[in-house]
Scaffold this motif. Structure first.
Motif, PDB file in Angstrom:
ATOM      1  N   ASP A 191       0.996  -0.973   0.074  1.00 57.12           N
ATOM      2  CA  ASP A 191       0.146   0.058   0.090  1.00 57.12           C
ATOM      3  C   ASP A 191       0.874   1.358   0.270  1.00 57.12           C
ATOM      4  O   ASP A 191       1.938   1.276   0.700  1.00 57.12           O
ATOM      5  N   PHE A 195       0.145   9.866   2.630  1.00 54.20           N
ATOM      6  CA  PHE A 195      -1.200  10.329   2.673  1.00 54.20           C
ATOM      7  C   PHE A 195      -1.249  11.967   2.592  1.00 54.20           C
ATOM      8  O   PHE A 195      -0.646  12.664   3.369  1.00 54.20           O
ATOM      9  N   ASP A 227      -7.865  11.683   0.870  1.00 52.65           N
ATOM     10  CA  ASP A 227      -6.810  11.056   0.664  1.00 52.65           C
ATOM     11  C   ASP A 227      -6.596  10.620  -0.643  1.00 52.65           C
ATOM     12  O   ASP A 227      -7.086   9.636  -1.244  1.00 52.65           O
ATOM     13  N   LYS A 230      -5.531   7.071  -1.848  1.00 49.34           N
ATOM     14  CA  LYS A 230      -6.006   5.751  -0.846  1.00 49.34           C
ATOM     15  C   LYS A 230      -6.460   4.834  -2.004  1.00 49.34           C
ATOM     16  O   LYS A 230      -6.965   5.284  -3.038  1.00 49.34           O
ATOM     17  N   ASN A 450      -2.733   7.267   7.209  1.00 49.43           N
ATOM     18  CA  ASN A 450      -3.086   6.362   6.084  1.00 49.43           C
ATOM     19  C   ASN A 450      -4.188   5.763   5.874  1.00 49.43           C
ATOM     20  O   ASN A 450      -4.742   5.606   7.062  1.00 49.43           O
ATOM     21  N   ASP A 451      -4.736   5.288   4.913  1.00 55.54           N
ATOM     22  CA  ASP A 451      -6.086   4.484   4.702  1.00 55.54           C
ATOM     23  C   ASP A 451      -5.781   3.080   5.226  1.00 55.54           C
ATOM     24  O   ASP A 451      -6.866   2.599   5.520  1.00 55.54           O
ATOM     25  N   HIS A 473     -10.398   5.211  -3.820  1.00 56.61           N
ATOM     26  CA  HIS A 473     -11.114   6.229  -2.981  1.00 56.61           C
ATOM     27  C   HIS A 473     -12.529   5.661  -2.914  1.00 56.61           C
ATOM     28  O   HIS A 473     -13.294   6.496  -2.624  1.00 56.61           O
TER      29      HIS A 473
END
Length: 476
Positions: A191, A195, A227, A230, A450-451, A473
């Motif tokens: 990932d 962010f 974000d 994301k 962060n996501d 998203h």
């Protein structure tokens, strides 16, 4: 280190930096070569192994997880490198060099995998990547090279529930120990840990939570940040190395004031100087030595400090050339002394910011702060500097040293450090007498984390998003 001593360093480092994606698509030429585009560099004392330092270099911006059947890979025609300066002379003393090769088991199918992949050596994994790690002492092209491994395997893509049903196990199997206590290494998709509300910021520095600040008096908006990264992945190269293998003299510093306590870190990627494209199966041949095409140390510098005229020059340059460029080029010097982002804050929002020139910026931005993270006899240069003798913070604060958390940015950079909000507030002048006030000290892009949650063990970056469930998203 005290808060009093570290804050001037923050002031200096962040005045010229604001945000966009940290170094995603930051220069014209590198946008044409995304597999070599270095997006972020992180360096920190490992929280669960504090006698080691973890360095993370991410490449390939905005990876759509479902982009198959030819999923993203490291380029076999490139060289990826992590550099360490441990004596302050702006030249690499240690380089970890990574070169990749691709192995296709069956070229007569279009499939990345021909069945479920339960292990990284599964016969069903049709396309595999392997890499060699060399540790070079001295100059990266002429120093003494030691091979740390030549058959480490890259973690495969996180395809979906049928193809990679236990992806965590696959990813863990791609963590390898380097020989002779040399540390750990990992390479593969993860990932994207950065962010930022990139969509709003590139729209003329719009900040959704505070977009009405131009009103008199300022009126805050309740709109949350978005974000912009994301759901996207990057390709990560991570190493966890004993402190003694990085510092000058090979001895653990006794205190933050020890002469060997500070290291400087940056990452690069390089291509062959001459590339010949052929038809048929043999598509690419490389000739001659290598030319550097991407460089990244401190986040955001090339992204928003340098003008378009300097971005590609910076990517091809080395830290040893930073001070001569600053001294010889008036345009470059003025962008540091009179940062464009501070001017935009005043013009767009009416925020009162400290006037130019910011002369105190120059020394600490290029050298680190004496007594904090400046090495002895330092040569001015842009890189992330980490004082490896500063203890790991038990309860890290996303605002790092701005919140008296001396284990965080700009003393190195941890994954959760919110370099965007820190930069916004310091560009607005909160560390300058008379400017630590509203709205300067409340500026934010509205994206504070962060996501995906970071891991508690190496390589710390969260697992990559799965292709089957890819919805960047959260779009339907």
């Amino acid at each position: 280190m005290t808060r009093f001593r570290i804050l001037p360093l923050l002031f200096a480092l962040f005045i010229p930096t604001l945000m966009s994606a940290s170094s995603h698509r930051e220069a014209p030429l590198i946008t044409e070569d995304p597999t070599m585009d270095n997006t972020d560099v992180y360096v920190f004392r490992s929280p669960d192994a504090p006698n080691t330092v973890t360095i993370i270099a991410n490449y390939i911006p905005l990876e759509e997880p479902a982009n198959g059947p030819n999923f993203y890979n490291f380029s076999p025609a490139g060289v990826y490198e992590i550099h360490i300066d441990n004596n302050g002379d702006a030249k690499e003393d240690i380089t970890y060099q990574f070169q990749f090769r691709t192995d296709v088991r069956n070229p007569n199918t279009f499939l990345y995998n021909t069945g479920p992949v339960m292990t990284i050596d599964s016969a069903n994994l049709n396309v595999r990547q392997f890499y060699t790690v060399n540790r070079i002492a001295g100059a990266r092209r002429t120093g003494t090279s030691t091979t740390m491994g030549s058959s480490f395997q890259v973690a495969p893509a996180n395809i979906g529930p049928k193809s990679t049903p236990d992806y965590a196990a696959l990813a863990n199997a791609a963590i390898f120990n380097m020989p002779n206590g040399g540390g750990k290494v990992f390479a593969g998709p993860r990932d994207d840990p950065f962010f930022v509300d990139i969509g709003s910021i590139v729209d003329l520095l719009t900040l959704r939570p505070v977009q009405q600040l131009h009103k008199v008096p300022p009126v805050a908006s309740s709109a949350p940040g978005v974000d912009g990264l994301k759901g996207y992945n990057v390709h990560t190269i991570a190493i966890q190395v004993p402190i003694t293998a990085l510092v000058n003299g090979g001895t653990t510093p006794a205190s933050p004031t020890a002469p060997n306590a500070v290291i400087g870190v940056w990452a690069t990627s390089s291509r062959s100087r001459v590339t010949v494209l052929n038809t048929g199966a043999t598509r690419r041949q490389t000739i001659g030595g290598y030319s550097q095409v991407s460089r990244l140390g401190m986040p955001l510098v090339n992204e928003v400090v340098l003008s378009l005229a300097f971005k590609d020059i910076f990517n091809a340059s080395e830290p040893a050339g930073d001070a001569p460029l600053f001294n010889s080029n008036e345009t470059f010097r003025n962008r540091v002394l009179n940062p464009e982002t501070a001017t935009l804050m005043n013009a767009l929002y009416g925020i009162s910011v400290p006037p130019a020139p910011r002369n105190d910026l120059v020394q600490v931005f290029l050298t680190g702060l004496p007594g904090a993270n400046q090495p002895p006899n330092v040569v001015p240069a842009e890189m992330i500097r980490l004082n490896v003798a500063v203890p790991v913070t038990a309860q890290p604060n996303r605002l790092g040293a701005l919140a008296s958390d001396m284990g965080g940015f700009p003393n190195g950079r941890r994954l959760a450090d919110d370099v965007v909000d820190i930069s916004l507030r310091v560009v607005a002048g909160v560390l300058v007498p008379g400017f630590d006030k509203s709205p300067n000290n409340a500026l934010t892009d509205g994206v504070d984390a962060n996501d995906e949650a970071f891991l508690s063990t190496f390589p710390y970056v969260a697992l990559p998003h799965q292709g089957f469930d890819s919805r960047p998203h959260d779009n339907p």
